[in-house]
Scaffold this active site. Structure first.
Site, PDB file in Angstrom:
ATOM      1  N   SER A  17      10.855  13.408   1.806  1.00  0.00           N
ATOM      2  CA  SER A  17       9.793  12.868   2.661  1.00  0.00           C
ATOM      3  C   SER A  17      10.142  12.822   4.153  1.00  0.00           C
ATOM      4  O   SER A  17       9.255  12.781   4.981  1.00  0.00           O
ATOM      5  CB  SER A  17       9.389  11.465   2.197  1.00  0.00           C
ATOM      6  OG  SER A  17      10.414  10.538   2.455  1.00  0.00           O
ATOM      7  N   LYS A  65      11.409   5.777   6.133  1.00  0.00           N
ATOM      8  CA  LYS A  65      10.207   6.301   6.792  1.00  0.00           C
ATOM      9  C   LYS A  65      10.293   6.043   8.292  1.00  0.00           C
ATOM     10  O   LYS A  65      11.111   5.268   8.770  1.00  0.00           O
ATOM     11  CB  LYS A  65       8.936   5.631   6.253  1.00  0.00           C
ATOM     12  CG  LYS A  65       8.754   5.687   4.751  1.00  0.00           C
ATOM     13  CD  LYS A  65       8.457   7.076   4.242  1.00  0.00           C
ATOM     14  CE  LYS A  65       8.336   7.059   2.717  1.00  0.00           C
ATOM     15  NZ  LYS A  65       8.276   8.381   2.146  1.00  0.00           N
TER      16      LYS A  65
END
Length: 197
Positions: free
Chosen positions: A71, A114
């Site tokens: 990700s 993230k």
């Protein structure tokens, strides 16, 4: 005839020798037991003391973390080892563009890595770039909006919404492994999303 002592005297002497030897042996056992217990308690004390220091260091200063998953590619590759510092979250100095480690809002037992796209009060574009109608969302007070750099392969705030600031565990700022990527992290490939009006 010469007698060195009566049988009673010899017996008495042997009893005294045995008692003295027995007392010495018990004293030696007690001393050894005291030393062993003393060393054990010192070892336990040092273990607790250094364990507390290590816990405080990892909780408040930072530590080494291995990131897995695609990700955050290309910024952080799968199985990259990074250094995360925790002071920023304690002093509420997380900024837009920072890469953070946070507790997953869908699974509190796992952590996610993230990038912070929006802080409280920011307006975030939630629709895709090709969508005709633009949808926006505002980040509520005490929350942040996080997304992976690999937008096509990331489950993030676009799926579960903004996350509470309290879920942030630390801020990543330095890559340790692989050695070919050793150094500070590069900028986001999606920096156009930081301040969309």
């Amino acid at each position: 005839m010469f007698f060195s002592g009566s049988p009673a005297t010899v017996l008495k002497t042997e009893c005294i020798v045995e008692q003295t030897y027995g007392q010495w042996w018990q004293s030696l056992h007690r001393t050894m037991l005291r030393r062993a217990l003393g060393k054990t308690f010192r070892l336990v004390g040092y273990t607790i003391q250094y364990g507390c220091i290590a816990h405080c260091a990892f909780e408040y200063v930072g530590g080494v973390v291995m990131c897995s998953g695609p990700s955050m590619e290309p910024t952080i590759e799968n199985s990259a080892v990074v250094f995360a510092e925790n002071l920023s979250r304690h002093f509420y100095s997380i900024q837009r563009g920072d890469i953070v480690i946070a507790k997953s809002p869908s699974n509190p037992k796992s952590n996610i890595c993230k990038r912070v796209i929006g802080l409280e009060g920011d307006k975030i574009l939630t629709s895709g770039p090709s969508d005709f109608f633009k949808n926006h969302s505002y980040v509520p007070v005490g929350h942040v909006w996080i997304e992976g750099d690999n937008l096509q392969n990331s489950t993030d705030s676009r799926s579960y919404g903004p996350i509470p600031y309290g879920l942030i565990r630390g801020r990543i700022f330095f890559k340790i492994w692989p050695l070919s990527d050793f150094g500070f992290l590069r900028d986001s490939p999606n920096s156009h999303r930081f301040s969309d009006d």
